[in-house]
Design a protein around this motif. Sequence first.
Motif, PDB file in Angstrom:
ATOM      1  N   ASP A   1       0.822  -1.205   0.000  1.00 32.83           N
ATOM      2  CA  ASP A   1       0.000   0.000   0.000  1.00 32.83           C
ATOM      3  C   ASP A   1       0.860   1.261   0.000  1.00 32.83           C
ATOM      4  OD1 ASP A   1      -2.909  -0.964   2.025  1.00 32.83           O
ATOM      5  OD2 ASP A   1      -2.047  -1.805   0.204  1.00 32.83           O
TER       6      ASP A   1
ATOM      7  N   GLY B   1       0.252   5.776   0.274  1.00 37.35           N
ATOM      8  CA  GLY B   1      -0.762   6.728   0.674  1.00 37.35           C
ATOM      9  C   GLY B   1      -0.226   8.125   0.885  1.00 37.35           C
ATOM     10  N   TRP B   2      -1.169   9.041   1.054  1.00 40.15           N
ATOM     11  CA  TRP B   2      -0.874  10.433   1.359  1.00 40.15           C
ATOM     12  C   TRP B   2      -1.522  10.808   2.678  1.00 40.15           C
ATOM     13  CZ3 TRP B   2       2.546  13.344  -1.285  1.00 40.15           C
ATOM     14  CH2 TRP B   2       2.891  12.934  -2.571  1.00 40.15           C
ATOM     15  N   TYR B   3      -0.775  11.533   3.496  1.00 35.95           N
ATOM     16  CA  TYR B   3      -1.229  12.032   4.773  1.00 35.95           C
ATOM     17  C   TYR B   3      -0.916  13.519   4.849  1.00 35.95           C
ATOM     18  CZ  TYR B   3      -1.467   7.091   6.022  1.00 35.95           C
ATOM     19  OH  TYR B   3      -1.762   5.748   6.049  1.00 35.95           O
TER      20      TYR B   3
ATOM     21  N   LEU C   1      -4.900  10.835   7.670  1.00 37.87           N
ATOM     22  CA  LEU C   1      -4.927  10.159   6.383  1.00 37.87           C
ATOM     23  C   LEU C   1      -5.706  10.982   5.369  1.00 37.87           C
ATOM     24  CD1 LEU C   1      -5.438   6.422   5.697  1.00 37.87           C
ATOM     25  CD2 LEU C   1      -6.913   8.057   4.546  1.00 37.87           C
TER      26      LEU C   1
ATOM     27  N   THR D   1      -5.328   6.437   0.395  1.00 36.19           N
ATOM     28  CA  THR D   1      -4.440   5.297   0.247  1.00 36.19           C
ATOM     29  C   THR D   1      -4.793   4.549  -1.022  1.00 36.19           C
ATOM     30  OG1 THR D   1      -5.852   3.818   1.556  1.00 36.19           O
ATOM     31  CG2 THR D   1      -4.123   5.020   2.730  1.00 36.19           C
TER      32      THR D   1
ATOM     33  N   THR E   1      -3.937   0.562  -2.858  1.00 30.09           N
ATOM     34  CA  THR E   1      -3.292  -0.735  -2.743  1.00 30.09           C
ATOM     35  C   THR E   1      -2.401  -0.992  -3.944  1.00 30.09           C
ATOM     36  OG1 THR E   1      -5.009  -2.005  -3.891  1.00 30.09           O
ATOM     37  CG2 THR E   1      -5.351  -1.557  -1.540  1.00 30.09           C
TER      38      THR E   1
ATOM     39  N   CYS F   1       4.036  11.541   1.995  1.00 26.42           N
ATOM     40  CA  CYS F   1       3.854  10.283   1.293  1.00 26.42           C
ATOM     41  C   CYS F   1       4.288   9.131   2.189  1.00 26.42           C
ATOM     42  CB  CYS F   1       4.682  10.295   0.003  1.00 26.42           C
ATOM     43  SG  CYS F   1       4.758   8.728  -0.885  1.00 26.42           S
ATOM     44  N   LYS F   2       3.546   8.041   2.154  1.00 26.65           N
ATOM     45  CA  LYS F   2       3.917   6.831   2.887  1.00 26.65           C
ATOM     46  C   LYS F   2       3.870   5.625   1.963  1.00 26.65           C
ATOM     47  CE  LYS F   2       1.337   4.220   5.476  1.00 26.65           C
ATOM     48  NZ  LYS F   2       0.440   3.694   6.563  1.00 26.65           N
TER      49      LYS F   2
ATOM     50  N   ASP G   1       4.286   1.317   2.248  1.00 27.18           N
ATOM     51  CA  ASP G   1       4.500   0.050   2.929  1.00 27.18           C
ATOM     52  C   ASP G   1       5.290  -0.820   1.955  1.00 27.18           C
ATOM     53  OD1 ASP G   1       4.372  -2.382   4.259  1.00 27.18           O
ATOM     54  OD2 ASP G   1       2.211  -2.633   3.968  1.00 27.18           O
TER      55      ASP G   1
ATOM     56  N   ASP H   1       6.972   0.523   7.034  1.00 27.95           N
ATOM     57  CA  ASP H   1       6.551   1.794   6.464  1.00 27.95           C
ATOM     58  C   ASP H   1       7.724   2.744   6.285  1.00 27.95           C
ATOM     59  OD1 ASP H   1       3.347   2.048   8.225  1.00 27.95           O
ATOM     60  OD2 ASP H   1       3.913   0.990   6.393  1.00 27.95           O
TER      61      ASP H   1
END
Length: 120
Positions: free
Chosen positions: A33, A35-37, A47, A50, A52, A95-96, A98, A108
């Motif tokens: 995954d 995502g942006w936070y 959050l 996100t 996948t 940006c994150k 996994d 992460d």
Amino acid sequence: QVQLVESGGGLVQSGGSLRLSCTASGRILSIYDMGWYRQVPMKQRELVATITEGGWANYADSVKGRFTISRDNTKNTVYLQMPSLKPEDTAVYYCKADLRALLDIRKDYWGQGTQVTVSS
């Protein structure tokens, strides 16, 4: 040595648009995954969206219907298209990812953050 580098932030007027990009580099085995936070001073990071590894997206209620998250797995890059920006979208966007790096465990990783400022 995995690194996430973000770009695309800046200053925009209310109603304007920005597109954020985040590229992961290094000896990466697999990215799951992404995502942006976002975070504003004195508040907890929240959050935004996100996505996948297969392309399924999830959005916070505050941005659902406005923002679009996407990814290009051939480039190890995730994007956040942000049209119709509002002053309340002003924040540092992170940006994150996994992911699993070669010879390392799955965990992460975070980018350095990029400032988005929306003026009224």
